[in-house]
Design a protein around this motif. Structure first.
Motif, PDB file in Angstrom:
ATOM      1  N   ALA A  53      56.307  37.156  28.272  1.00 60.71           N
ATOM      2  CA  ALA A  53      55.385  36.018  28.204  1.00 60.71           C
ATOM      3  C   ALA A  53      54.165  36.292  29.073  1.00 60.71           C
ATOM      4  O   ALA A  53      54.240  37.018  30.063  1.00 60.71           O
ATOM      5  N   GLN A  54      53.062  35.727  28.651  1.00 55.82           N
ATOM      6  CA  GLN A  54      51.823  35.919  29.377  1.00 55.82           C
ATOM      7  C   GLN A  54      51.582  34.731  30.303  1.00 55.82           C
ATOM      8  O   GLN A  54      51.969  33.606  29.987  1.00 55.82           O
ATOM      9  N   THR A  55      50.953  34.998  31.424  1.00 52.15           N
ATOM     10  CA  THR A  55      50.516  33.923  32.317  1.00 52.15           C
ATOM     11  C   THR A  55      49.060  34.158  32.691  1.00 52.15           C
ATOM     12  O   THR A  55      48.611  35.305  32.786  1.00 52.15           O
ATOM     13  N   VAL A  56      48.352  33.072  32.887  1.00 55.89           N
ATOM     14  CA  VAL A  56      46.952  33.118  33.297  1.00 55.89           C
ATOM     15  C   VAL A  56      46.803  32.248  34.528  1.00 55.89           C
ATOM     16  O   VAL A  56      47.240  31.079  34.524  1.00 55.89           O
ATOM     17  N   THR A  57      46.200  32.793  35.557  1.00 55.06           N
ATOM     18  CA  THR A  57      46.063  32.079  36.826  1.00 55.06           C
ATOM     19  C   THR A  57      44.599  31.939  37.207  1.00 55.06           C
ATOM     20  O   THR A  57      43.862  32.931  37.264  1.00 55.06           O
ATOM     21  N   GLN A  58      44.200  30.711  37.444  1.00 55.18           N
ATOM     22  CA  GLN A  58      42.872  30.435  37.984  1.00 55.18           C
ATOM     23  C   GLN A  58      43.096  29.819  39.356  1.00 55.18           C
ATOM     24  O   GLN A  58      43.602  28.708  39.464  1.00 55.18           O
ATOM     25  N   SER A  59      42.717  30.542  40.367  1.00 59.41           N
ATOM     26  CA  SER A  59      43.092  30.164  41.734  1.00 59.41           C
ATOM     27  C   SER A  59      42.145  29.157  42.366  1.00 59.41           C
ATOM     28  O   SER A  59      42.407  28.667  43.471  1.00 59.41           O
ATOM     29  N   GLN A  60      41.033  28.847  41.697  1.00 62.03           N
ATOM     30  CA  GLN A  60      40.043  27.921  42.257  1.00 62.03           C
ATOM     31  C   GLN A  60      40.036  26.626  41.441  1.00 62.03           C
ATOM     32  O   GLN A  60      39.399  26.564  40.403  1.00 62.03           O
ATOM     33  N   PRO A  61      40.723  25.589  41.887  1.00 62.60           N
ATOM     34  CA  PRO A  61      40.739  24.336  41.122  1.00 62.60           C
ATOM     35  C   PRO A  61      39.345  23.712  40.997  1.00 62.60           C
ATOM     36  O   PRO A  61      39.017  23.139  39.966  1.00 62.60           O
ATOM     37  N   GLU A  93      21.435  28.960  41.456  1.00 66.96           N
ATOM     38  CA  GLU A  93      22.214  29.990  42.147  1.00 66.96           C
ATOM     39  C   GLU A  93      23.232  30.623  41.193  1.00 66.96           C
ATOM     40  O   GLU A  93      23.400  30.190  40.055  1.00 66.96           O
ATOM     41  N   THR A  94      23.922  31.618  41.714  1.00 70.26           N
ATOM     42  CA  THR A  94      24.943  32.332  40.943  1.00 70.26           C
ATOM     43  C   THR A  94      26.333  31.983  41.457  1.00 70.26           C
ATOM     44  O   THR A  94      26.525  31.822  42.673  1.00 70.26           O
ATOM     45  N   VAL A  95      27.259  31.839  40.537  1.00 69.93           N
ATOM     46  CA  VAL A  95      28.643  31.517  40.919  1.00 69.93           C
ATOM     47  C   VAL A  95      29.594  32.386  40.107  1.00 69.93           C
ATOM     48  O   VAL A  95      29.302  32.743  38.966  1.00 69.93           O
ATOM     49  N   THR A  96      30.713  32.724  40.727  1.00 67.53           N
ATOM     50  CA  THR A  96      31.735  33.525  40.051  1.00 67.53           C
ATOM     51  C   THR A  96      33.065  32.793  40.057  1.00 67.53           C
ATOM     52  O   THR A  96      33.547  32.373  41.123  1.00 67.53           O
ATOM     53  N   LEU A  97      33.635  32.630  38.879  1.00 68.12           N
ATOM     54  CA  LEU A  97      34.943  31.994  38.730  1.00 68.12           C
ATOM     55  C   LEU A  97      35.993  33.079  38.500  1.00 68.12           C
ATOM     56  O   LEU A  97      35.784  33.987  37.685  1.00 68.12           O
ATOM     57  N   SER A  98      37.093  32.970  39.181  1.00 63.93           N
ATOM     58  CA  SER A  98      38.089  34.044  39.093  1.00 63.93           C
ATOM     59  C   SER A  98      39.229  33.692  38.134  1.00 63.93           C
ATOM     60  O   SER A  98      39.545  32.516  37.905  1.00 63.93           O
ATOM     61  N   CYS A  99      39.801  34.734  37.579  1.00 65.02           N
ATOM     62  CA  CYS A  99      40.934  34.591  36.663  1.00 65.02           C
ATOM     63  C   CYS A  99      41.765  35.871  36.740  1.00 65.02           C
ATOM     64  O   CYS A  99      41.214  36.980  36.681  1.00 65.02           O
ATOM     65  N   THR A 100      43.035  35.720  36.888  1.00 64.35           N
ATOM     66  CA  THR A 100      43.947  36.869  36.779  1.00 64.35           C
ATOM     67  C   THR A 100      44.997  36.538  35.744  1.00 64.35           C
ATOM     68  O   THR A 100      45.255  35.366  35.445  1.00 64.35           O
ATOM     69  N   TYR A 101      45.579  37.555  35.181  1.00 60.37           N
ATOM     70  CA  TYR A 101      46.570  37.346  34.135  1.00 60.37           C
ATOM     71  C   TYR A 101      47.677  38.371  34.274  1.00 60.37           C
ATOM     72  O   TYR A 101      47.526  39.386  34.961  1.00 60.37           O
ATOM     73  N   ASP A 102      48.756  38.077  33.647  1.00 60.70           N
ATOM     74  CA  ASP A 102      49.891  38.989  33.685  1.00 60.70           C
ATOM     75  C   ASP A 102      50.389  39.190  32.264  1.00 60.70           C
ATOM     76  O   ASP A 102      50.659  38.220  31.548  1.00 60.70           O
ATOM     77  N   THR A 103      50.489  40.437  31.843  1.00 62.50           N
ATOM     78  CA  THR A 103      50.971  40.746  30.515  1.00 62.50           C
ATOM     79  C   THR A 103      51.484  42.169  30.487  1.00 62.50           C
ATOM     80  O   THR A 103      51.069  43.009  31.284  1.00 62.50           O
ATOM     81  N   GLN A 131      38.502  43.844  34.829  1.00 62.26           N
ATOM     82  CA  GLN A 131      39.194  44.935  35.508  1.00 62.26           C
ATOM     83  C   GLN A 131      40.610  45.002  34.937  1.00 62.26           C
ATOM     84  O   GLN A 131      41.506  44.282  35.387  1.00 62.26           O
ATOM     85  N   LYS A 132      40.783  45.885  33.927  1.00 62.87           N
ATOM     86  CA  LYS A 132      42.044  45.901  33.196  1.00 62.87           C
ATOM     87  C   LYS A 132      43.215  46.306  34.083  1.00 62.87           C
ATOM     88  O   LYS A 132      44.297  45.719  33.998  1.00 62.87           O
ATOM     89  N   ALA A 133      43.023  47.306  34.904  1.00 69.70           N
ATOM     90  CA  ALA A 133      44.126  47.763  35.752  1.00 69.70           C
ATOM     91  C   ALA A 133      44.558  46.674  36.722  1.00 69.70           C
ATOM     92  O   ALA A 133      45.747  46.492  36.987  1.00 69.70           O
ATOM     93  N   ALA A 134      43.597  45.942  37.232  1.00 70.61           N
ATOM     94  CA  ALA A 134      43.892  44.858  38.174  1.00 70.61           C
ATOM     95  C   ALA A 134      44.241  43.563  37.458  1.00 70.61           C
ATOM     96  O   ALA A 134      44.633  42.586  38.101  1.00 70.61           O
ATOM     97  N   LYS A 135      44.118  43.529  36.138  1.00 69.82           N
ATOM     98  CA  LYS A 135      44.363  42.320  35.333  1.00 69.82           C
ATOM     99  C   LYS A 135      43.543  41.160  35.869  1.00 69.82           C
ATOM    100  O   LYS A 135      44.054  40.069  36.146  1.00 69.82           O
TER     101      LYS A 135
END
Lengths: 114, 116
Positions: B1-9, B17-27, B69-73
Protein backbone atom coordinates in the motif's frame (compact mmCIF):
# COMPACT_ATOMS: atom_id res chain seq x y z
CA UNK A 1 -16.85 25.35 -20.48
CA UNK A 2 -16.64 21.60 -20.07
CA UNK A 3 -16.89 20.74 -16.43
CA UNK A 4 -18.00 18.53 -13.57
CA UNK A 5 -21.16 19.77 -11.85
CA UNK A 6 -22.39 18.61 -8.48
CA UNK A 7 -25.84 19.29 -7.12
CA UNK A 8 -26.71 20.45 -4.62
CA UNK A 9 -23.75 22.34 -3.10
CA UNK A 10 -25.23 21.86 0.37
CA UNK A 11 -27.52 19.05 1.46
CA UNK A 12 -29.12 18.58 4.84
CA UNK A 13 -30.86 15.35 5.72
CA UNK A 14 -32.16 13.64 8.81
CA UNK A 15 -30.53 10.73 10.53
CA UNK A 16 -31.59 7.57 8.71
CA UNK A 17 -33.36 9.35 5.84
CA UNK A 18 -32.08 8.30 2.40
CA UNK A 19 -30.31 10.96 0.40
CA UNK A 20 -29.03 11.15 -3.17
CA UNK A 21 -26.22 13.36 -4.42
CA UNK A 22 -25.79 13.96 -8.12
CA UNK A 23 -22.90 14.60 -10.45
CA UNK A 24 -22.90 15.42 -14.13
CA UNK A 25 -20.09 16.01 -16.57
CA UNK A 26 -19.71 17.57 -19.98
CA UNK A 27 -16.19 16.26 -20.51
CA UNK A 28 -17.39 12.94 -21.99
CA UNK A 29 -14.99 11.13 -19.68
CA UNK A 30 -15.19 7.38 -19.28
CA UNK A 31 -14.49 7.26 -15.57
CA UNK A 32 -16.44 8.85 -12.73
CA UNK A 33 -15.37 8.72 -9.09
CA UNK A 34 -16.95 9.49 -5.73
CA UNK A 35 -14.78 10.61 -2.84
CA UNK A 36 -15.68 11.33 0.77
CA UNK A 37 -13.74 14.14 2.45
CA UNK A 38 -14.22 14.72 6.16
CA UNK A 39 -13.11 17.89 7.83
CA UNK A 40 -9.33 18.40 7.76
CA UNK A 41 -8.80 15.02 6.12
CA UNK A 42 -7.71 13.82 2.71
CA UNK A 43 -10.33 12.72 0.18
CA UNK A 44 -11.09 9.01 0.40
CA UNK A 45 -12.22 7.08 -2.66
CA UNK A 46 -15.57 5.35 -2.19
CA UNK A 47 -16.04 3.82 -5.66
CA UNK A 48 -15.75 4.54 -9.33
CA UNK A 49 -17.33 3.64 -12.64
CA UNK A 50 -15.25 2.82 -15.68
CA UNK A 51 -17.92 3.14 -18.35
CA UNK A 52 -20.65 0.86 -16.94
CA UNK A 53 -18.33 -1.20 -14.77
CA UNK A 54 -18.77 -0.45 -11.10
CA UNK A 55 -15.76 -0.73 -8.79
CA UNK A 56 -16.30 -0.56 -5.07
CA UNK A 57 -13.46 0.08 -2.63
CA UNK A 58 -13.12 -2.72 -0.11
CA UNK A 59 -13.75 -0.50 2.91
CA UNK A 60 -16.71 1.45 1.52
CA UNK A 61 -19.71 0.83 3.79
CA UNK A 62 -22.70 -1.02 2.31
CA UNK A 63 -24.75 2.05 3.19
CA UNK A 64 -23.25 3.77 0.16
CA UNK A 65 -24.42 2.90 -3.33
CA UNK A 66 -23.92 4.44 -6.73
CA UNK A 67 -25.69 4.55 -10.08
CA UNK A 68 -24.50 5.65 -13.46
CA UNK A 69 -27.47 5.68 -15.85
CA UNK A 70 -25.46 7.17 -18.71
CA UNK A 71 -22.04 8.62 -19.50
CA UNK A 72 -22.91 12.08 -18.22
CA UNK A 73 -24.51 11.34 -14.86
CA UNK A 74 -23.51 9.55 -11.71
CA UNK A 75 -25.40 9.41 -8.39
CA UNK A 76 -24.33 8.66 -4.85
CA UNK A 77 -27.07 7.13 -2.70
CA UNK A 78 -26.74 6.93 1.06
CA UNK A 79 -29.43 4.58 2.23
CA UNK A 80 -29.49 5.36 5.95
CA UNK A 81 -27.19 8.26 6.77
CA UNK A 82 -25.56 8.29 10.16
CA UNK A 83 -23.90 11.20 11.92
CA UNK A 84 -20.53 9.87 10.80
CA UNK A 85 -21.50 10.33 7.17
CA UNK A 86 -21.48 14.12 7.46
CA UNK A 87 -18.76 15.18 5.04
CA UNK A 88 -17.94 16.81 1.74
CA UNK A 89 -18.60 14.45 -1.16
CA UNK A 90 -16.49 15.03 -4.23
CA UNK A 91 -17.22 13.76 -7.72
CA UNK A 92 -14.37 13.50 -10.20
CA UNK A 93 -13.95 12.31 -13.76
CA UNK A 94 -11.08 11.20 -15.94
CA UNK A 95 -10.73 10.06 -19.51
CA UNK A 96 -9.23 6.78 -18.37
CA UNK A 97 -8.22 5.25 -15.03
CA UNK A 98 -4.54 5.52 -15.81
CA UNK A 99 -2.34 8.04 -14.08
CA UNK A 100 -1.49 9.85 -17.29
CA UNK A 101 -5.06 11.13 -17.36
CA UNK A 102 -5.69 13.58 -14.52
CA UNK A 103 -8.89 13.62 -12.53
CA UNK A 104 -11.17 16.63 -12.79
CA UNK A 105 -13.19 17.48 -9.70
CA UNK A 106 -16.54 19.11 -9.10
CA UNK A 107 -17.18 21.71 -6.39
CA UNK A 108 -18.44 19.05 -4.01
CA UNK A 109 -21.63 18.61 -2.00
CA UNK A 110 -21.42 19.27 1.72
CA UNK A 111 -23.74 16.87 3.51
CA UNK A 112 -25.03 17.60 7.00
CA UNK A 113 -26.97 15.12 9.11
CA UNK A 114 -29.51 16.33 11.68
CA UNK B 1 0.00 0.00 0.00
CA UNK B 2 1.08 3.53 -0.69
CA UNK B 3 1.19 6.34 1.85
CA UNK B 4 1.58 10.06 1.31
CA UNK B 5 2.74 12.35 4.09
CA UNK B 6 2.48 16.11 4.21
CA UNK B 7 4.23 17.22 7.36
CA UNK B 8 3.10 20.87 7.30
CA UNK B 9 -0.59 21.20 8.24
CA UNK B 10 -0.49 24.98 7.78
CA UNK B 11 1.84 27.49 6.19
CA UNK B 12 1.78 31.17 5.38
CA UNK B 13 3.72 33.31 2.95
CA UNK B 14 3.87 36.98 2.12
CA UNK B 15 2.50 38.02 -1.22
CA UNK B 16 5.19 37.94 -3.96
CA UNK B 17 7.44 35.67 -1.89
CA UNK B 18 8.33 32.04 -2.55
CA UNK B 19 7.08 29.10 -0.52
CA UNK B 20 7.82 25.38 -0.61
CA UNK B 21 5.36 22.71 0.48
CA UNK B 22 6.79 19.33 1.35
CA UNK B 23 5.51 15.87 0.54
CA UNK B 24 7.02 12.44 1.06
CA UNK B 25 5.60 9.12 0.01
CA UNK B 26 6.23 5.48 0.50
CA UNK B 27 5.83 2.88 -2.22
CA UNK B 28 7.44 -0.25 -3.59
CA UNK B 29 6.35 0.61 -7.12
CA UNK B 30 8.95 1.69 -9.65
CA UNK B 31 6.62 3.54 -11.98
CA UNK B 32 3.99 5.94 -10.77
CA UNK B 33 2.61 9.46 -10.98
CA UNK B 34 2.69 12.23 -8.43
CA UNK B 35 0.33 15.18 -8.31
CA UNK B 36 -0.27 18.41 -6.49
CA UNK B 37 -3.91 19.45 -6.25
CA UNK B 38 -5.17 22.83 -5.02
CA UNK B 39 -8.51 23.21 -3.23
CA UNK B 40 -9.46 26.88 -2.62
CA UNK B 41 -12.01 27.59 0.11
CA UNK B 42 -15.46 26.42 -1.03
CA UNK B 43 -14.20 25.78 -4.53
CA UNK B 44 -13.33 22.78 -6.60
CA UNK B 45 -10.10 20.87 -6.42
CA UNK B 46 -7.90 21.51 -9.43
CA UNK B 47 -4.73 19.90 -10.67
CA UNK B 48 -1.70 22.14 -10.22
CA UNK B 49 1.10 19.97 -11.52
CA UNK B 50 1.91 16.34 -12.36
CA UNK B 51 5.16 14.38 -12.40
CA UNK B 52 5.83 11.00 -13.99
CA UNK B 53 8.28 9.00 -11.90
CA UNK B 54 10.25 7.80 -14.90
CA UNK B 55 11.04 11.38 -15.88
CA UNK B 56 14.05 12.84 -14.14
CA UNK B 57 13.26 16.39 -15.17
CA UNK B 58 11.21 18.29 -12.63
CA UNK B 59 7.79 19.43 -13.85
CA UNK B 60 7.07 23.14 -14.12
CA UNK B 61 3.81 25.03 -14.69
CA UNK B 62 4.29 28.79 -14.72
CA UNK B 63 4.91 29.85 -11.11
CA UNK B 64 4.64 26.27 -9.83
CA UNK B 65 7.51 23.82 -9.90
CA UNK B 66 8.39 20.60 -8.14
CA UNK B 67 11.53 19.14 -6.69
CA UNK B 68 11.21 15.41 -7.32
CA UNK B 69 13.75 13.25 -5.52
CA UNK B 70 12.89 9.66 -6.41
CA UNK B 71 15.49 7.98 -4.24
CA UNK B 72 14.41 10.02 -1.23
CA UNK B 73 10.71 9.62 -2.17
CA UNK B 74 10.22 13.32 -1.87
CA UNK B 75 8.01 15.56 -4.01
CA UNK B 76 7.94 19.19 -2.88
CA UNK B 77 6.01 22.03 -4.52
CA UNK B 78 7.53 25.47 -4.92
CA UNK B 79 5.27 28.44 -5.53
CA UNK B 80 7.10 31.51 -6.77
CA UNK B 81 5.76 35.06 -6.65
CA UNK B 82 2.88 34.00 -4.40
CA UNK B 83 -0.48 35.60 -5.13
CA UNK B 84 -3.57 36.03 -2.96
CA UNK B 85 -5.37 33.56 -5.20
CA UNK B 86 -2.89 30.87 -4.18
CA UNK B 87 -4.56 30.71 -0.76
CA UNK B 88 -5.92 27.17 -0.62
CA UNK B 89 -5.49 23.69 0.73
CA UNK B 90 -2.82 21.84 -1.22
CA UNK B 91 -2.90 18.06 -1.51
CA UNK B 92 -0.07 15.86 -2.65
CA UNK B 93 -1.26 12.65 -4.30
CA UNK B 94 0.15 9.39 -5.65
CA UNK B 95 -1.08 6.98 -8.30
CA UNK B 96 0.47 3.76 -9.53
CA UNK B 97 1.11 3.53 -13.24
CA UNK B 98 -0.29 0.72 -15.32
CA UNK B 99 -3.54 -1.09 -15.92
CA UNK B 100 -6.17 -0.75 -13.26
CA UNK B 101 -4.21 1.86 -11.36
CA UNK B 102 -7.11 4.18 -10.74
CA UNK B 103 -6.75 5.08 -7.10
CA UNK B 104 -5.33 8.43 -6.04
CA UNK B 105 -3.80 8.29 -2.59
CA UNK B 106 -3.87 11.74 -1.04
CA UNK B 107 -1.87 13.27 1.78
CA UNK B 108 -3.73 15.12 4.53
CA UNK B 109 -3.06 18.47 2.93
CA UNK B 110 -1.28 21.73 3.72
CA UNK B 111 -3.34 24.84 4.27
CA UNK B 112 -1.52 27.74 2.63
CA UNK B 113 -2.38 31.34 3.42
CA UNK B 114 -0.95 34.16 1.31
CA UNK B 115 -0.72 37.34 3.33
CA UNK B 116 -1.05 40.72 1.60
Amino acid sequence: DAMVIQNPRYQVTQFGKPVTLSCSQTLNHNVMYWYQQKSSQAPKLLFHYYDKDFNNEADTPDNFQSRRPNTSFCFLDIRSPGLGDAAMYLCATSLSPWGNQPQHFGDGTRLSIL
Amino acid sequence: AQTVTQSQPEMSVQEAETVTLSCTYDTSESNYYLFWYKQPPSRQMILVIRQEAYKQQNATENRFSVNFQKAAKSFSLKISDSQLGDTAMYFCAFMRAGAGSYQLTFGKGTKLSVIP
